[in-house]
Every structure is written in C-alpha cells, then in structure tokens.
Design a protein around this motif. Structure first.
Motif, PDB file in Angstrom:
ATOM      1  N   GLU A  36       5.703 -11.462  -7.631  1.00 12.00           N
ATOM      2  CA  GLU A  36       6.106 -10.195  -6.984  1.00 12.00           C
ATOM      3  C   GLU A  36       5.438 -10.064  -5.623  1.00 12.00           C
ATOM      4  O   GLU A  36       6.052  -9.685  -4.629  1.00 12.00           O
ATOM      5  CB  GLU A  36       5.727  -9.020  -7.888  1.00 12.00           C
ATOM      6  N   ARG A  40       7.309  -9.928  -1.948  1.00  7.04           N
ATOM      7  CA  ARG A  40       7.081  -8.853  -0.981  1.00  7.04           C
ATOM      8  C   ARG A  40       6.543  -9.423   0.337  1.00  7.04           C
ATOM      9  O   ARG A  40       6.871  -8.959   1.407  1.00  7.04           O
ATOM     10  CB  ARG A  40       6.089  -7.838  -1.548  1.00  7.04           C
TER      11      ARG A  40
ATOM     12  N   GLU B  64      -6.083  -9.102  -8.943  1.00  5.08           N
ATOM     13  CA  GLU B  64      -6.320  -7.805  -8.285  1.00  5.08           C
ATOM     14  C   GLU B  64      -7.625  -7.834  -7.474  1.00  5.08           C
ATOM     15  O   GLU B  64      -7.699  -7.294  -6.386  1.00  5.08           O
ATOM     16  CB  GLU B  64      -6.408  -6.685  -9.323  1.00  5.08           C
ATOM     17  N   PRO B  68      -6.887  -7.594  -2.053  1.00  2.10           N
ATOM     18  CA  PRO B  68      -7.025  -6.981  -0.721  1.00  2.10           C
ATOM     19  C   PRO B  68      -7.363  -8.003   0.366  1.00  2.10           C
ATOM     20  O   PRO B  68      -6.713  -8.038   1.430  1.00  2.10           O
ATOM     21  CB  PRO B  68      -8.171  -5.978  -0.907  1.00  2.10           C
TER      22      PRO B  68
ATOM     23  N   PRO C  28       4.639  -6.511 -13.331  1.00  2.00           N
ATOM     24  CA  PRO C  28       3.715  -6.059 -12.282  1.00  2.00           C
ATOM     25  C   PRO C  28       4.457  -5.768 -10.976  1.00  2.00           C
ATOM     26  O   PRO C  28       5.401  -6.469 -10.628  1.00  2.00           O
ATOM     27  CB  PRO C  28       2.783  -7.250 -12.088  1.00  2.00           C
ATOM     28  N   THR C  29       4.035  -4.676 -10.318  1.00  2.00           N
ATOM     29  CA  THR C  29       4.599  -4.407  -8.976  1.00  2.00           C
ATOM     30  C   THR C  29       3.440  -4.057  -8.046  1.00  2.00           C
ATOM     31  O   THR C  29       2.353  -3.681  -8.497  1.00  2.00           O
ATOM     32  CB  THR C  29       5.540  -3.169  -8.992  1.00  2.00           C
ATOM     33  N   LEU C  30       3.711  -4.156  -6.762  1.00  2.00           N
ATOM     34  CA  LEU C  30       2.696  -3.775  -5.772  1.00  2.00           C
ATOM     35  C   LEU C  30       2.791  -2.262  -5.573  1.00  2.00           C
ATOM     36  O   LEU C  30       3.853  -1.681  -5.777  1.00  2.00           O
ATOM     37  CB  LEU C  30       2.969  -4.489  -4.442  1.00  2.00           C
ATOM     38  N   PRO C  31       1.665  -1.629  -5.203  1.00  2.00           N
ATOM     39  CA  PRO C  31       1.735  -0.178  -4.968  1.00  2.00           C
ATOM     40  C   PRO C  31       2.711   0.140  -3.837  1.00  2.00           C
ATOM     41  O   PRO C  31       2.926  -0.683  -2.950  1.00  2.00           O
ATOM     42  CB  PRO C  31       0.298   0.202  -4.570  1.00  2.00           C
ATOM     43  N   VAL C  33       4.147   1.804  -0.464  1.00  2.00           N
ATOM     44  CA  VAL C  33       3.518   2.046   0.840  1.00  2.00           C
ATOM     45  C   VAL C  33       3.800   3.497   1.222  1.00  2.00           C
ATOM     46  O   VAL C  33       4.956   3.881   1.376  1.00  2.00           O
ATOM     47  CB  VAL C  33       4.161   1.103   1.890  1.00  2.00           C
ATOM     48  N   GLU C  42      10.443   3.525   1.313  1.00  2.00           N
ATOM     49  CA  GLU C  42      11.151   3.098   0.090  1.00  2.00           C
ATOM     50  C   GLU C  42      10.922   4.122  -1.022  1.00  2.00           C
ATOM     51  O   GLU C  42       9.815   4.562  -1.229  1.00  2.00           O
ATOM     52  CB  GLU C  42      10.611   1.731  -0.344  1.00  2.00           C
ATOM     53  N   ARG C  44      11.074   4.728  -4.992  1.00  2.00           N
ATOM     54  CA  ARG C  44      11.196   3.935  -6.220  1.00  2.00           C
ATOM     55  C   ARG C  44      11.736   4.845  -7.324  1.00  2.00           C
ATOM     56  O   ARG C  44      11.316   5.987  -7.445  1.00  2.00           O
ATOM     57  CB  ARG C  44       9.813   3.386  -6.609  1.00  2.00           C
ATOM     58  N   HIS C  53       3.918  -2.249 -14.076  1.00  2.00           N
ATOM     59  CA  HIS C  53       2.451  -2.252 -14.093  1.00  2.00           C
ATOM     60  C   HIS C  53       2.044  -2.344 -12.623  1.00  2.00           C
ATOM     61  O   HIS C  53       2.163  -3.418 -12.022  1.00  2.00           O
ATOM     62  CB  HIS C  53       1.952  -3.482 -14.863  1.00  2.00           C
ATOM     63  N   GLU C  54       1.651  -1.219 -12.063  1.00  2.00           N
ATOM     64  CA  GLU C  54       1.379  -1.207 -10.622  1.00  2.00           C
ATOM     65  C   GLU C  54       0.006  -1.829 -10.332  1.00  2.00           C
ATOM     66  O   GLU C  54      -1.013  -1.406 -10.895  1.00  2.00           O
ATOM     67  CB  GLU C  54       1.429   0.221 -10.078  1.00  2.00           C
ATOM     68  N   LEU C  55       0.002  -2.858  -9.492  1.00  2.00           N
ATOM     69  CA  LEU C  55      -1.270  -3.503  -9.136  1.00  2.00           C
ATOM     70  C   LEU C  55      -2.054  -2.537  -8.253  1.00  2.00           C
ATOM     71  O   LEU C  55      -1.472  -1.776  -7.496  1.00  2.00           O
ATOM     72  CB  LEU C  55      -0.975  -4.800  -8.375  1.00  2.00           C
ATOM     73  N   SER C  56      -3.390  -2.624  -8.359  1.00  2.00           N
ATOM     74  CA  SER C  56      -4.203  -1.687  -7.573  1.00  2.00           C
ATOM     75  C   SER C  56      -4.983  -2.453  -6.496  1.00  2.00           C
ATOM     76  O   SER C  56      -5.593  -3.491  -6.767  1.00  2.00           O
ATOM     77  CB  SER C  56      -5.199  -0.962  -8.491  1.00  2.00           C
ATOM     78  N   LEU C  57      -4.948  -1.917  -5.289  1.00  2.00           N
ATOM     79  CA  LEU C  57      -5.747  -2.512  -4.203  1.00  2.00           C
ATOM     80  C   LEU C  57      -7.100  -1.809  -4.096  1.00  2.00           C
ATOM     81  O   LEU C  57      -7.948  -2.197  -3.302  1.00  2.00           O
ATOM     82  CB  LEU C  57      -5.004  -2.379  -2.867  1.00  2.00           C
ATOM     83  N   LYS C  59      -8.827  -0.524  -7.122  1.00  2.00           N
ATOM     84  CA  LYS C  59      -9.564  -0.491  -8.407  1.00  2.00           C
ATOM     85  C   LYS C  59     -10.904  -1.225  -8.292  1.00  2.00           C
ATOM     86  O   LYS C  59     -11.905  -0.855  -8.883  1.00  2.00           O
ATOM     87  CB  LYS C  59      -8.687  -1.162  -9.459  1.00  2.00           C
ATOM     88  N   TRP C  60     -10.928  -2.311  -7.527  1.00  2.00           N
ATOM     89  CA  TRP C  60     -12.151  -3.131  -7.411  1.00  2.00           C
ATOM     90  C   TRP C  60     -12.750  -2.959  -6.015  1.00  2.00           C
ATOM     91  O   TRP C  60     -13.318  -3.878  -5.450  1.00  2.00           O
ATOM     92  CB  TRP C  60     -11.813  -4.598  -7.683  1.00  2.00           C
ATOM     93  N   PHE C  82     -12.738  -5.792   7.503  1.00  2.75           N
ATOM     94  CA  PHE C  82     -12.558  -4.975   6.275  1.00  2.75           C
ATOM     95  C   PHE C  82     -13.814  -5.040   5.408  1.00  2.75           C
ATOM     96  O   PHE C  82     -14.389  -3.998   5.039  1.00  2.75           O
ATOM     97  CB  PHE C  82     -11.344  -5.497   5.505  1.00  2.75           C
TER      98      PHE C  82
END
Lengths: 41, 74, 115
Positions: A36, A40, B64, B68, C28-31, C33, C42, C44, C53-57, C59-60, C82
């Motif tokens: 996925e 993207r 995950e 980033p 799984p999908t990306l969050p 934007v 977009e 949804r 299952h939305e992946l998290s940028l 969470k960690w 970053f």
C-alpha cells in the motif's frame, strides 16, 4: 484493483528476497502495508 | 523479482490528467528500479528493526517504526 | 496484458499475499492527508475507514529522535532535520517554566534585524 494486485505481488516477491537474505519471515500484514505504501509512493 | 515497466507505466498513467501523456521506456525502467529500491530498503529496515528486537518475524509495527524516516528519505 | 499478473502469478498472489476474510486481519492503509489550510484532497468512504488498519506515523514518535539504520539508501537531509527536531522536542519535553532555547538564542537578537 488488478493494478494493486500486481504491485502487491511484486512487493511480496521483493520482500521474500530480503526475507531469504536476512533469514526472517514477513507477516502478511507487513507485506500488504508495504504494498500500500509503495502504491501511494 | 522486480516491477515490470508495463506495470509502472500503468501506475503512472493512473494520475496523468492528459490521457495522451506517455512515459518513454527509459523513464519507465528508471521508475521501476526506483520502486524496487524503495521496497527493498523498506523491507530491509523493517527486518533490521525486528532483528533488533530479537524477533524472527517482521510485523507491521516494525514497518511503522521505520516509516517516518523512510518516507522522508524518498 | 503485460502489466497485469499472469494466471500463475495470480495463483501465487492469491495463495501467499492476498488478505482474505479468514485471515482475520484488516487491510493496512496510510493515514489520510489532512490540510488545515486547503480543502482536503481525498475523502475516504465510511466503509473504507472501518475495514482498514490505518498505519500510524506518530505512534512511535518518541523513537524518532534517533536515525534508524539504513541499507542501500542513506538518510536524506530532510530526515536528519526531522530527527534533530525530534531530539530537541524530546529534550524540551521535560522542561518546566523557562524555555532553554529561548534563553540561549534571545541574547543574540538585534531588533534592527527584525524591524
């Protein structure tokens, strides 16, 4: 969806190469997530 | 294993506004190689994270954790 | 067509990679934007929201103040920027009252530079 399946299949094959190289297994979710993300990208 | 040029061409054309836009063979090959490198790098980083946690299976959370910085690197 | 999976490839995909109901996992999908300042590009569907299952940028996020190992592709300048900002945030997280950054940088301010 056919195009996503083609990306998913190819990402899976590439993951399998890395898995063999590193002696690791990738869960189905991980390969699906990577597919996925690649789609993207 | 790797992305076919035709698959990449189809992917790119999904997002072109003008349906007549074409991607030449070299650009298709370069884009396919970029996606190959992207997937291999993401998989290798996630696998390395799982190894660092002494696990043998790479799960979604390992991806995950590296996501980033991976997205910022491409 | 050449861009698509051959019957053999389709069979492998269906057997090894396709997410099936029986797997009991979500796709799984990306969050999404979200832009505060411009309209969201977009939308949804509700159904997609539930079945993904939305992946998290984030969470960690507390892990992001260190650069993760790389392989064929080194970290970009953007990425080092970053992780250095995330390190600064981590250091400031436990500050009470005065802001160390402000105390350090303020003496160097020349008002004619900004008026």
């Amino acid at each position: 969806q056919r195009l996503k399946a083609a990306v998913h299949y190819t990402a899976g094959c590439l993951c399998r190469e890395v898995a063999e190289d590193k002696k690791m297994e990738f869960s189905k979710q991980t390969i699906a997530a990577l597919s996925e993300i690649t789609f993207r990208q | 294993a790797g992305f076919r040029k035709e698959t990449v061409d189809r992917l790119l054309r999904l997002y072109f506004r003008d349906r007549r836009t074409r991607v030449n063979g070299d650009a298709q090959a370069l884009m396919a190689e970029m996606l190959n490198v992207f997937v291999r790098e993401a998989a290798a980083r996630a696998a390395r994270q799982a190894q660092a946690e002494d696990l043998e299976q790479v799960d979604i959370e390992h991806l995950e954790k590296v996501l980033p910085q991976l997205l910022l690197d491409f | 067509e050449k861009w698509s999976l051959s019957p053999e490839e389709f069979e492998i995909w269906d057997r090894l990679y396709r997410i099936k109901e029986s797997d009991g996992i979500k796709t799984p999908t990306l969050p999404q934007v979200w832009f505060e300042t411009i309209e969201n590009l977009e939308e949804r569907s509700k159904h997609e929201e539930e079945t993904a299952h939305e992946l998290s940028l984030s969470k960690w996020r507390i892990w992001q103040n260190q650069s993760f190992p790389t392989f064929m592709v080194d970290h970009s300048d953007r990425c080092y920027h970053f992780t250095s900002v995330m390190e600064m945030i981590e250091l400031m997280r436990h500050e009470q009252g005065d802001c160390s950054y402000q105390l350090e940088i303020q003496p160097h301010l020349c008002l004619e530079d900004v008026h």
